[in-house]
Design a protein around this motif. Structure first.
Motif, PDB file in Angstrom:
ATOM      1  N   LEU A 349       0.824  -1.206   0.000  1.00 56.64           N
ATOM      2  CA  LEU A 349       0.000   0.000   0.000  1.00 56.64           C
ATOM      3  C   LEU A 349       0.862   1.261   0.000  1.00 56.64           C
ATOM      4  O   LEU A 349       0.551   2.240  -0.700  1.00 56.64           O
ATOM      5  N   ALA A 350       1.968   1.251   0.769  1.00 56.47           N
ATOM      6  CA  ALA A 350       2.876   2.407   0.787  1.00 56.47           C
ATOM      7  C   ALA A 350       3.499   2.621  -0.576  1.00 56.47           C
ATOM      8  O   ALA A 350       3.652   3.775  -1.035  1.00 56.47           O
ATOM      9  N   THR A 351       3.861   1.545  -1.251  1.00 61.53           N
ATOM     10  CA  THR A 351       4.447   1.660  -2.589  1.00 61.53           C
ATOM     11  C   THR A 351       3.423   2.187  -3.584  1.00 61.53           C
ATOM     12  O   THR A 351       3.724   3.049  -4.425  1.00 61.53           O
ATOM     13  N   TRP A 352       2.201   1.684  -3.498  1.00 65.08           N
ATOM     14  CA  TRP A 352       1.112   2.159  -4.356  1.00 65.08           C
ATOM     15  C   TRP A 352       0.916   3.665  -4.165  1.00 65.08           C
ATOM     16  O   TRP A 352       0.870   4.438  -5.140  1.00 65.08           O
ATOM     17  N   GLY A 353       0.804   4.098  -2.912  1.00 69.95           N
ATOM     18  CA  GLY A 353       0.631   5.523  -2.641  1.00 69.95           C
ATOM     19  C   GLY A 353       1.818   6.341  -3.098  1.00 69.95           C
ATOM     20  O   GLY A 353       1.671   7.475  -3.580  1.00 69.95           O
ATOM     21  N   THR A 354       3.023   5.783  -2.956  1.00 71.30           N
ATOM     22  CA  THR A 354       4.228   6.487  -3.391  1.00 71.30           C
ATOM     23  C   THR A 354       4.204   6.731  -4.895  1.00 71.30           C
ATOM     24  O   THR A 354       4.553   7.829  -5.366  1.00 71.30           O
ATOM     25  N   LEU A 355       3.798   5.734  -5.670  1.00 65.85           N
ATOM     26  CA  LEU A 355       3.724   5.896  -7.128  1.00 65.85           C
ATOM     27  C   LEU A 355       2.750   7.000  -7.502  1.00 65.85           C
ATOM     28  O   LEU A 355       2.999   7.787  -8.424  1.00 65.85           O
ATOM     29  N   TYR A 356       1.637   7.088  -6.783  1.00 63.54           N
ATOM     30  CA  TYR A 356       0.682   8.168  -7.024  1.00 63.54           C
ATOM     31  C   TYR A 356       1.338   9.521  -6.749  1.00 63.54           C
ATOM     32  O   TYR A 356       1.216  10.466  -7.540  1.00 63.54           O
ATOM     33  N   CYS A 357       2.058   9.625  -5.634  1.00 67.84           N
ATOM     34  CA  CYS A 357       2.693  10.891  -5.270  1.00 67.84           C
ATOM     35  C   CYS A 357       3.787  11.278  -6.265  1.00 67.84           C
ATOM     36  O   CYS A 357       3.961  12.460  -6.586  1.00 67.84           O
ATOM     37  N   VAL A 358       4.525  10.307  -6.755  1.00 74.85           N
ATOM     38  CA  VAL A 358       5.567  10.586  -7.744  1.00 74.85           C
ATOM     39  C   VAL A 358       4.941  11.150  -9.012  1.00 74.85           C
ATOM     40  O   VAL A 358       5.458  12.109  -9.610  1.00 74.85           O
ATOM     41  N   ARG A 359       3.825  10.575  -9.429  1.00 80.19           N
ATOM     42  CA  ARG A 359       3.148  11.086 -10.629  1.00 80.19           C
ATOM     43  C   ARG A 359       2.606  12.495 -10.417  1.00 80.19           C
ATOM     44  O   ARG A 359       2.557  13.300 -11.351  1.00 80.19           O
TER      45      ARG A 359
END
Length: 426
Positions: A349-359
């Motif tokens: 979940l942290a990785t998923w959220g991180t990818l959103y933030c990077v975008r």
């Protein structure tokens, strides 16, 4: 949301966090509610008693250098306050643990508010409040209990300065100096934070606004490091005056590093055995048999280098095992499989959220990306010693911050799906 309503929300979070922890501790079976922290009984509490008695930071007549003095000093203050209020020490320590729990959740909310709306910022706060391994960690007086809110406070002040560009000049410098001082306070509680201010200084160079000149970035980074030095230096000077030795926060470094190279092979009463490759077990025993040579940090790494040359494949396996166990390892080895499964869910979940933030870019990319660098630093420190989830738990709070990105990405996916299923009306 008005400031008044958000203030009420923060107070509610503080209270609910303490209630949630209290309920968790209450429902634990009796055998799990017992204090299993030998460090507290053998070091922190005795040192705190000596401070209260006017004997200073000492243990058995000598200056206590096995652990930094921060937690013992806090305990001494708690004991003195309890005496003044005529409240039992156990009750005061319990109240202190609850206070730290509440502060930690409020600080996580504050960090989340640097990126998200008040409602979205509740997601990281509630996730941390209910994170089972944080709840477990605070059930007894571990040094991580006060370390976590101090660490989160350092992160909040640091990112507040970096993302909000607090007016530049002396005002911005004061924020960076304060962030460094808080990181220094964290160092005095847990030595794993030894290099935290250096990582923060690096983040200033990497993530300060593009308009900020390199010279200014270097100055701000130097102020972070200076703030930590100013807090730690009095203790280091006192240790040197008593021992004529320079001890970076803790004299237990060599022993802890050594234990991290032998912990899966050398039995202890409270540790369950786990299956490991035979060549890894042989490597650990070879290192254990040379323990007389591993009394210093240099000696430990010399022994490790010698044995790694003899068994390079086993050495690589051992390093990979330590890297993995840092995320789920438990000293007693009890319930490690469910722990691993739970951790995988949180990390995904942290990785998923991180990818959103990077975008999304901007502040979200800077804060979340910078926090991952801090996570990698603590991962490296945990890997160096005994790889335990307990040591990684504080930075799991930073990995809660991108969780609103999961929510927003699901909302966006749902909206696209709805739009895609609506046929045009001709």
């Amino acid at each position: 949301m008005t400031r008044r309503r958000e203030g009420l929300l923060v107070m509610t979070l503080f209270i609910v966090a303490m209630l949630a922890s209290g309920m968790f501790w209450a429902v634990l079976p009796a055998e799990y509610r017992e204090n299993q922290s030998t460090d507290y009984a053998l070091a922190y509490e005795p040192v705190a008693r000596n401070i209260v008695a006017g004997r200073g930071v000492t243990l058995e007549g000598d200056i206590a250098t096995r652990y930094p003095p921060g937690f013992a000093v806090l305990l001494a203050g708690i004991f003195r306050l309890g005496d003044a209020l005529h409240v039992a020490d156990e009750t005061m320590v319990l109240a202190f643990r609850l206070l730290c729990v509440g502060l930690a959740v409020v600080l996580i909310y504050g960090l989340a508010r640097l990126l998200w709306s008040p409602r979205a910022a509740l997601i990281p706060a509630v996730a941390w409040m209910t994170y089972p391994f944080a709840l477990w960690l605070t059930k007894q007086p571990n040094s991580e209990v006060p370390f976590i809110p101090v660490f989160f406070a350092a992160m909040l002040v640091f990112w507040w300065a970096l993302l909000r560009e607090r007016g530049g000049g002396a005002r911005a410098g004061a924020f960076y100096l304060a962030a460094g001082a808080l990181s220094g306070a964290a160092m005095l509680i847990r030595p794993a934070a030894l290099g935290l201010s250096i990582v923060m200084a690096l983040l200033v160079l990497l993530f300060a606004a593009r308009a900020t000149a390199l010279r200014t970035r270097l100055l701000y980074g130097a102020l972070v490091v200076l703030g930590s030095i100013l807090v730690v230096l009095p203790w280091e000077a006192a240790v040197y005056a008593r021992t004529s030795a320079i001890i970076p926060l803790s004299s237990g470094g060599p022993a802890t590093i050594y234990d991290g190279l032998t912990f899966l092979a050398v039995p202890k009463d409270y540790r369950r055995e786990v299956a490991i490759p035979e060549d890894v077990a042989d490597l650990m025993w070879a290192i254990h048999e040379r323990r007389a040579e591993a009394t210093t940090t240099g000696g430990v790494f010399t022994v490790l280098a010698d044995e790694a040359r003899v068994a390079p494949a086993a050495f690589i396996k051992l390093m990979l095992i330590k890297l993995a166990r840092s995320w789920y390892g438990i000293d007693s080895r009890v319930m490690e499989r469910p722990t691993l499964l739970i951790q995988i869910v949180y990390l995904l979940l942290a990785t998923w959220g991180t990818l959103y933030c990077v975008r999304q870019g901007g502040a979200a990319r800077r804060l979340i990306g910078g926090n991952w660098l801090i996570v990698f630093y603590f991962w490296a420190m945990t890997f160096t010693v005994i790889p335990l989830l307990r040591y990684m738990t504080p930075v799991m709070g930073l990995l809660m911050l991108p969780l609103p990105g999961v929510y927003y990405s699901l909302i966006a996916w749902r909206q696209k799906r709805v739009i895609g299923t609506v046929s045009p009306d001709y």
